[in-house]
Design a protein around this motif. Structure first.
Motif, PDB file in Angstrom:
ATOM      1  N   LEU A  95       0.677  -0.787   0.197  1.00  0.00           N
ATOM      2  CA  LEU A  95      -0.030   0.000  -0.548  1.00  0.00           C
ATOM      3  C   LEU A  95       0.479   0.739   0.154  1.00  0.00           C
ATOM      4  CD1 LEU A  95      -2.396  -1.520   2.669  1.00  0.00           C
ATOM      5  CD2 LEU A  95      -3.012  -1.262   0.470  1.00  0.00           C
ATOM      6  N   GLN A  96       0.660   2.472  -0.265  1.00  0.00           N
ATOM      7  CA  GLN A  96       0.997   3.747  -0.448  1.00  0.00           C
ATOM      8  C   GLN A  96       2.338   3.925   0.385  1.00  0.00           C
ATOM      9  OE1 GLN A  96       1.056   3.120  -4.095  1.00  0.00           O
ATOM     10  NE2 GLN A  96       1.751   5.466  -3.932  1.00  0.00           N
ATOM     11  N   SER A  97       1.578   3.530   2.075  1.00  0.00           N
ATOM     12  CA  SER A  97       2.404   4.083   3.198  1.00  0.00           C
ATOM     13  C   SER A  97       3.591   3.258   2.632  1.00  0.00           C
ATOM     14  CB  SER A  97       1.732   4.284   4.681  1.00  0.00           C
ATOM     15  OG  SER A  97       2.433   4.430   5.214  1.00  0.00           O
ATOM     16  N   TYR A  98       3.653   1.742   3.176  1.00  0.00           N
ATOM     17  CA  TYR A  98       4.333   1.177   3.251  1.00  0.00           C
ATOM     18  C   TYR A  98       5.153   1.158   1.823  1.00  0.00           C
ATOM     19  CZ  TYR A  98       7.527  -3.253   2.831  1.00  0.00           C
ATOM     20  OH  TYR A  98       8.586  -3.799   1.910  1.00  0.00           O
ATOM     21  N   LEU A  99       4.670   1.188   0.663  1.00  0.00           N
ATOM     22  CA  LEU A  99       5.886   2.160  -0.747  1.00  0.00           C
ATOM     23  C   LEU A  99       6.240   2.751  -0.547  1.00  0.00           C
ATOM     24  CD1 LEU A  99       3.031   0.110  -3.481  1.00  0.00           C
ATOM     25  CD2 LEU A  99       5.020  -0.882  -2.482  1.00  0.00           C
ATOM     26  N   GLU A 100       6.232   4.057  -0.011  1.00  0.00           N
ATOM     27  CA  GLU A 100       6.199   5.545   0.629  1.00  0.00           C
ATOM     28  C   GLU A 100       7.496   5.317   1.554  1.00  0.00           C
ATOM     29  OE1 GLU A 100       6.191   9.752   1.716  1.00  0.00           O
ATOM     30  OE2 GLU A 100       5.287   8.363   2.496  1.00  0.00           O
ATOM     31  N   ARG A 101       7.516   4.308   2.384  1.00  0.00           N
ATOM     32  CA  ARG A 101       8.862   3.917   3.256  1.00  0.00           C
ATOM     33  C   ARG A 101      10.028   3.483   2.621  1.00  0.00           C
ATOM     34  NH1 ARG A 101       5.443   1.972   7.038  1.00  0.00           N
ATOM     35  NH2 ARG A 101       6.386  -0.013   7.024  1.00  0.00           N
ATOM     36  N   ILE A 102       9.534   2.569   2.125  1.00  0.00           N
ATOM     37  CA  ILE A 102      10.794   2.044   0.840  1.00  0.00           C
ATOM     38  C   ILE A 102      11.356   3.083  -0.264  1.00  0.00           C
ATOM     39  CG2 ILE A 102      10.358  -0.140   2.562  1.00  0.00           C
ATOM     40  CD1 ILE A 102       8.581  -1.504  -0.580  1.00  0.00           C
ATOM     41  N   GLY A 103      10.747   3.914  -0.473  1.00  0.00           N
ATOM     42  CA  GLY A 103      11.488   4.527  -1.645  1.00  0.00           C
ATOM     43  C   GLY A 103      10.962   3.689  -3.094  1.00  0.00           C
ATOM     44  N   LYS A 104       9.622   3.500  -3.423  1.00  0.00           N
ATOM     45  CA  LYS A 104       8.735   3.051  -4.271  1.00  0.00           C
ATOM     46  C   LYS A 104       7.567   4.027  -4.335  1.00  0.00           C
ATOM     47  CE  LYS A 104      11.796  -0.860  -4.591  1.00  0.00           C
ATOM     48  NZ  LYS A 104      12.795  -1.114  -5.737  1.00  0.00           N
ATOM     49  N   ALA A 105       7.190   4.178  -4.317  1.00  0.00           N
ATOM     50  CA  ALA A 105       6.123   5.454  -4.168  1.00  0.00           C
ATOM     51  C   ALA A 105       6.373   6.639  -3.228  1.00  0.00           C
ATOM     52  CB  ALA A 105       5.407   4.765  -3.368  1.00  0.00           C
ATOM     53  N   PRO A 106       6.404   7.474  -4.628  1.00  0.00           N
ATOM     54  CA  PRO A 106       6.309   9.123  -4.144  1.00  0.00           C
ATOM     55  C   PRO A 106       5.902   9.584  -2.931  1.00  0.00           C
ATOM     56  CG  PRO A 106       5.244   9.346  -6.451  1.00  0.00           C
ATOM     57  CD  PRO A 106       5.966   7.008  -6.002  1.00  0.00           C
ATOM     58  N   SER A 107       4.621   9.066  -2.944  1.00  0.00           N
ATOM     59  CA  SER A 107       3.461   9.805  -1.610  1.00  0.00           C
ATOM     60  C   SER A 107       3.281   8.902  -0.670  1.00  0.00           C
ATOM     61  CB  SER A 107       2.797  10.496  -2.401  1.00  0.00           C
ATOM     62  OG  SER A 107       2.114  10.637  -1.710  1.00  0.00           O
ATOM     63  N   ALA A 108       2.786   8.857   0.411  1.00  0.00           N
ATOM     64  CA  ALA A 108       1.882   7.845   0.568  1.00  0.00           C
ATOM     65  C   ALA A 108       0.235   8.032   0.985  1.00  0.00           C
ATOM     66  CB  ALA A 108       1.729   7.996   2.505  1.00  0.00           C
ATOM     67  N   THR A 109      -0.025   9.304  -0.389  1.00  0.00           N
ATOM     68  CA  THR A 109      -1.229   9.162   0.084  1.00  0.00           C
ATOM     69  C   THR A 109      -2.229   8.389  -0.743  1.00  0.00           C
ATOM     70  OG1 THR A 109      -0.606  11.514  -0.338  1.00  0.00           O
ATOM     71  CG2 THR A 109      -3.134  10.624  -0.999  1.00  0.00           C
ATOM     72  N   CYS A 110      -3.366   8.174  -0.710  1.00  0.00           N
ATOM     73  CA  CYS A 110      -4.782   6.917  -0.844  1.00  0.00           C
ATOM     74  C   CYS A 110      -4.508   7.635  -2.729  1.00  0.00           C
ATOM     75  CB  CYS A 110      -5.677   6.770  -0.233  1.00  0.00           C
ATOM     76  SG  CYS A 110      -6.520   5.406  -1.103  1.00  0.00           S
ATOM     77  N   PRO A 111      -4.134   6.105  -3.521  1.00  0.00           N
ATOM     78  CA  PRO A 111      -4.511   6.992  -4.773  1.00  0.00           C
ATOM     79  C   PRO A 111      -6.026   6.738  -4.993  1.00  0.00           C
ATOM     80  CG  PRO A 111      -3.333   4.586  -4.582  1.00  0.00           C
ATOM     81  CD  PRO A 111      -3.518   5.467  -3.154  1.00  0.00           C
ATOM     82  N   THR A 112      -6.910   6.043  -3.893  1.00  0.00           N
ATOM     83  CA  THR A 112      -8.066   6.121  -5.036  1.00  0.00           C
ATOM     84  C   THR A 112      -9.176   7.273  -3.988  1.00  0.00           C
ATOM     85  OG1 THR A 112      -8.986   4.164  -3.044  1.00  0.00           O
ATOM     86  CG2 THR A 112      -7.917   3.200  -5.102  1.00  0.00           C
ATOM     87  N   CYS A 113      -8.523   7.359  -3.136  1.00  0.00           N
ATOM     88  CA  CYS A 113      -9.847   8.660  -2.498  1.00  0.00           C
ATOM     89  C   CYS A 113      -8.729   9.286  -2.308  1.00  0.00           C
ATOM     90  CB  CYS A 113     -10.285   8.204  -1.216  1.00  0.00           C
ATOM     91  SG  CYS A 113      -9.303   8.621   0.844  1.00  0.00           S
ATOM     92  N   GLY A 114      -7.564   9.950  -2.120  1.00  0.00           N
ATOM     93  CA  GLY A 114      -6.138  11.009  -1.361  1.00  0.00           C
ATOM     94  C   GLY A 114      -6.421  12.168  -0.525  1.00  0.00           C
TER      95      GLY A 114
END
Length: 101
Positions: free
Chosen positions: A10-29
């Motif tokens: 999920l975005q929060s984890y992906l951001e933490r490991i450097g795989k996503a630019p943001s932790a924000t939920c992609p479906t609701c924002g």
């Protein structure tokens, strides 16, 4: 186990490991996409929660029940599959019993 330890793609984890630019939920924002947000809060999946967690009653509205109760396995797996949120990363979840979910 991954949901309990927050090691879910999920975005929060992906951001933490450097795989996503943001932790924000992609479906609701509206908020960071954490396990809690995905399972219990995200407005995008409100209907899925109502349908799949209803058999668990009031306790189905807590992470403790969803992640630790044997009775919650089937509803949890069907919810995750129904949302399609993790399908591209992990595929469909198959439960521990044949014919599951």
């Amino acid at each position: 186990v991954q949901f309990r330890t927050n090691h879910v793609p999920l975005q929060s984890y992906l951001e933490r490991i450097g795989k996503a630019p943001s932790a924000t939920c992609p479906t609701c924002g509206d908020a960071p996409e954490t396990v809690h947000h995905f399972l219990l809060v995200c407005p995008t999946y409100a209907l899925h929660r109502a349908v799949h967690f209803m058999p668990l009653g009031f306790s189905g509205r807590t992470l403790a029940t969803l992640l630790n109760s044997k009775d919650a396995l089937r509803p949890l797996f069907t919810y995750i599959n129904a949302t399609g949120r993790l399908r591209t990363v992990v595929g469909a979840l198959i439960g521990p019993c044949s014919g599951y979910p």
